[in-house]
Design an enzyme around this catalytic site. Structure first.
Site, PDB file in Angstrom:
ATOM      1  N   GLU A 319       0.817  -1.211   0.000  1.00  0.00           N
ATOM      2  CA  GLU A 319       0.000   0.000   0.000  1.00  0.00           C
ATOM      3  C   GLU A 319       0.848   1.257   0.000  1.00  0.00           C
ATOM      4  O   GLU A 319       0.645   2.169  -0.804  1.00  0.00           O
ATOM      5  CB  GLU A 319      -0.926   0.003   1.219  1.00  0.00           C
ATOM      6  CG  GLU A 319      -1.857   1.203   1.266  1.00  0.00           C
ATOM      7  CD  GLU A 319      -2.714   1.266   0.021  1.00  0.00           C
ATOM      8  OE1 GLU A 319      -2.536   2.214  -0.781  1.00  0.00           O
ATOM      9  OE2 GLU A 319      -3.541   0.377  -0.176  1.00  0.00           O
ATOM     10  N   ASP A 323       1.084   4.058  -2.943  1.00  0.00           N
ATOM     11  CA  ASP A 323       0.786   5.473  -2.694  1.00  0.00           C
ATOM     12  C   ASP A 323       1.944   6.371  -3.117  1.00  0.00           C
ATOM     13  O   ASP A 323       1.770   7.332  -3.878  1.00  0.00           O
ATOM     14  CB  ASP A 323       0.496   5.701  -1.208  1.00  0.00           C
ATOM     15  CG  ASP A 323      -0.784   5.033  -0.741  1.00  0.00           C
ATOM     16  OD1 ASP A 323      -1.577   4.599  -1.590  1.00  0.00           O
ATOM     17  OD2 ASP A 323      -0.982   4.929   0.484  1.00  0.00           O
ATOM     18  N   ASP A 417     -12.703  -0.635  -2.371  1.00  0.00           N
ATOM     19  CA  ASP A 417     -12.486  -1.658  -3.397  1.00  0.00           C
ATOM     20  C   ASP A 417     -13.515  -2.776  -3.330  1.00  0.00           C
ATOM     21  O   ASP A 417     -13.322  -3.842  -3.916  1.00  0.00           O
ATOM     22  CB  ASP A 417     -11.090  -2.280  -3.225  1.00  0.00           C
ATOM     23  CG  ASP A 417      -9.972  -1.290  -3.472  1.00  0.00           C
ATOM     24  OD1 ASP A 417     -10.270  -0.152  -3.884  1.00  0.00           O
ATOM     25  OD2 ASP A 417      -8.808  -1.649  -3.235  1.00  0.00           O
TER      26      ASP A 417
END
Length: 749
Positions: A319, A323, A417
């Site tokens: 993650e 990002d 999601d």
């Protein structure tokens, strides 16, 4: 209480200033824990249900107590629930009520409305605290109550809005009249309060919420990890539009950045947890591979009481890598990238420690950062909105996002999601393919917090089509059903829908005739099939999810902020005002769905012309958005990009290595004396395909040159000049793609 001062990264010190009040309150109704309690916005996370079995011959009826989780669908706890042992340490955050809230709402409106006296006059953190933060006296009363109740390591956030403390179940019962329970879930200890959180009446109106009393649910990342990749790029030749993955540095071209400057003058933040060492290494790998300048990184650890575990969480590195690399690639480079990182809680038993309190503290660190505020902050995290509301997390988060808007900061949040099934984390069938049993219903939709806050930009997902390196279409992202790590099947799709708790802000209510907050606002590429090529542990992977879409928007908006001298405030009201009459700014997504088809019935929302629940307004054309959004700022001339570095001086016959990101140029000069019979310039070696331009007396470019060499597909370029005139010759090496390790040689005889 000792007289020495205690501090943490998350808050201000608690020391002698609190001692007199603590002693005074020792004899007050608050310290005596009066039985007159008043509610807060933190409710029981475990709800008790009593069932009585029928009486049998010779036996009395038996009453059984079971528990459900206070979230959408009220899922049943499947294991034994018992009182939480006092040996279990809890790290809590007490959210305090802001002052002058009506005045704050008016200021938030006016600071982003041209023509008002407050327009563009964003507050500093100190100004916000002075006008809207709880008073020192209010804070002291809460601190004293916590200490008298048995809490330790009490600290206060710089804006007075959060008080952090450590305590156990006994302290919770004393301070908040709430009982704590625990149970085992897949071998992990889960805990939560089974009664509402209360405070003495003297603290009513001061304490708004108490978070950190449960670890059953907390924010989770919003990404979809695909397969490892071996190619450094995956862009087809000009022809039929296709769905392929892209390097983050290709998104500016795909979404038409044109001459929009990089975000060189804008600071960007990312909310994370755990150790960021691997993420920083992988970011460096990415910028080196893309021939970009190294990123200026700052890490801000956010502690919560004695919760100070910042060990690596490999599962979440994906993650933070997605990002950071997507933001840097899309923005072209930022002034500074700041990681606001909460204490870790994902590895093994450490998962028991992470709660929403730590994430909320990280949000707060971004709006109180004494080293400099980030103008745009990315949040690729979310959870079921119902449990966030019931625990008081939503209320605490909203207060922070209001401060951000007042200070001219923008939080960008991934919408989710799970399509319309956030309540089950997208899971709707077990490993045998059977739809999950009641109370789950395919027609029961839910959304993700904090994307539902009216003071953030919620970013949904699309599936991107490209034609060469050009945008060629987008549909609502829905990769369908895939097996999750636990064997259950789940949907991967752009989350959108209606908040159950947040009132529609005026800018959305007027356009959509909405009474509640609706998400998302905009959308960008999110499909794992057309996602980003991200370095993870040095290996390139395809990664999608709205955790990609939000960083793309952050990179885009950071570029625009740099162009507008960082003078644009929170852009939502301007988006909803101007987008309907500036359709060319948008890629309106009109096809796709964010649910599923089951037994002939289609569930979820369909994309449509204009704003919709799958992709909001759609994605942005960066150049046209830049021209429009610039008018949302203060109208000052745009900051010019820093001057390019001086050309590298070549020496006769000495080769120099060079490199550059896609679309860049590298400049050189060579002083040529009189009497030279042959002058030559050559490039060779390395990777990429470069072109060579030469001009005497002034800078060379593809539109201004005396000599050029652009042999297709190679780096072996050559320019020869017979009997050249004396003077300074300017040499430019450029390429539409990344080039590295290319040597440049100038020689004469």
């Amino acid at each position: 209480m000792s007289n020495h001062t205690r501090t943490t990264h998350a808050g201000a010190p608690v020391g002698k200033a609190f001692l007199p009040l603590a002693l005074a309150l020792a004899f007050s109704p608050v310290a005596a824990h009066a039985t007159n309690w008043t509610p807060t916005r933190s409710h029981a996370v475990l709800l008790k249900t009593a069932t009585t079995s029928p009486a049998t011959t010779g036996q009395a009826p038996v009453t059984h107590t079971s528990y459900v989780v206070n979230r959408t669908g009220l899922p049943q706890v499947q294991s034994l629930v018992t009182p939480l042992n006092n040996n279990k340490l809890l790290h809590i955050a007490v959210g305090l009520t802001l002052r002058n809230t009506n005045q704050l709402e008016a200021f938030i409106r006016d600071v982003n409305t041209r023509g008002t006296a407050a327009y563009g006059k964003f507050l500093t953190p100190a100004q916000f605290k002075a006008t809207y933060g709880p008073t020192d006296a209010q804070v002291q009363s809460v601190v004293a109550h916590l200490q008298q109740s048995g809490f330790t390591h009490v600290t206060v956030s710089p804006n007075n809005t959060l008080v952090y403390a450590d305590g156990n179940a006994a302290a919770v019962a004393t301070a908040f009249n709430a009982s704590m329970k625990t149970y085992s879930d897949n071998g992990k200890l889960r805990f939560g309060n089974d009664s509402d959180v209360m405070v003495p009446q003297a603290l009513g109106g001061i304490v708004d919420s108490v978070i950190g009393l449960q670890n059953i649910e907390h924010k989770h990342p919003m990404n979809f990890l695909g397969k490892p990749m071996t190619e450094t790029a995956n862009v087809t030749a000009q022809g039929t539009p296709v769905a392929v993955t892209h390097s983050p540095v290709q998104f500016p071209a795909i979404y038409d950045a044109g001459t929009t400057p990089t975000a060189f003058n804008t600071t960007v933040g990312i909310i994370t947890w755990g150790d960021l060492t691997q993420t920083q290494q992988d970011l460096k790998t990415m910028t080196t591979a893309m021939a970009m300048s190294a990123t200026n990184v700052r890490v801000v650890p956010v502690t919560l009481g004695t919760a100070v575990d910042f060990s690596d969480d490999p599962g979440s590195d994906t993650e933070w890598n997605l990002d950071s690399q997507s933001i840097v690639g899309t923005s072209g480079g930022v002034k500074q990238l700041v990681f606001y990182t909460a204490a870790n809680g994902q590895n093994g038993a450490a998962d028991e420690e992470l709660s929403d309190a730590g994430i909320t503290a990280a949000y707060n660190a971004a709006v109180t950062d004494a080293s400099g505020l980030a103008k745009v902050i990315n949040v690729s995290l979310g959870e079921d909105e119902t449990i966030a509301n019931k625990t008081g997390t939503q209320a605490a988060d909203d207060a922070i996002f209001k401060q951000a808007v007042a200070q001219g900061q923008t939080f960008s949040v991934a919408s989710g999601d799970q399509g319309v099934y956030v309540s089950t984390n997208g899971e709707f069938a077990n490993s045998a393919g059977a739809v999950l049993a009641s109370p789950f219903s395919l027609s029961s939709y839910s959304v993700s917090e904090p994307s539902t806050s009216p003071n953030v930009i919620a970013v949904g997902g699309t599936q991107l089509m490209t034609n060469g390196t050009a945008w060629a279409g987008e549909t609502a992202w829905n990769d369908g059903v895939a097996q999750a790590s636990d064997g259950n099947e789940r949907i991967w799709a752009s989350t959108g829908g209606k908040s159950l708790f947040e009132t529609a802000p005026a800018w959305q209510a007027s356009l959509l005739s909405a009474t509640v907050r609706q998400v998302p606002d905009i959308a960008f590429d999110a499909s794992s099939y057309t996602g980003a090529q991200i370095f993870i542990g040095g290996q390139r992977y395809s990664v999608g999810g709205t955790s990609l879409a939000s960083p793309i928007f952050v990179g885009v908006f950071a570029r625009v902020q740099t162009y507008a001298n960082n003078s644009i405030g929170f852009p939502a009201s301007m988006m909803y005002r101007d987008f309907p009459t500036n359709a060319s700014v948008l890629h309106d997504v009109t096809s796709g769905n964010n649910g599923l088809n089951y037994n002939g019935t289609t569930y979820g929302y369909n994309a449509a012309t204009g704003w919709d629940f799958t992709t909001g307004f759609g994605s942005l054309d960066i150049s046209l958005f830049n021209a429009l959004a610039y008018t949302w700022g203060n109208g000052a001339p745009a900051t010019n990009a820093p001057p390019p570095p001086a050309p590298t001086a070549l020496s006769n016959g000495v080769a120099v290595a060079t490199q550059g990101p896609a679309g860049s140029s590298q400049q050189f000069t060579l002083v040529v004396p009189g009497g030279v019979t042959l002058l030559s310039f050559r490039t060779s070696g390395g990777s990429g395909a470069v072109s060579l331009y030469v001009k005497r007396g002034s800078a060379a470019s593809a539109t201004a040159y005396d000599y050029m060499s652009a042999r297709p597909g190679g780096n072996n370029q050559n320019v020869a000049v017979r009997t050249p005139a004396a003077g300074i010759y300017y040499i430019t090496v450029t390429s539409p793609a990344i080039f590295t390790g290319v040597t440049v040689l100038g020689s004469y005889q």
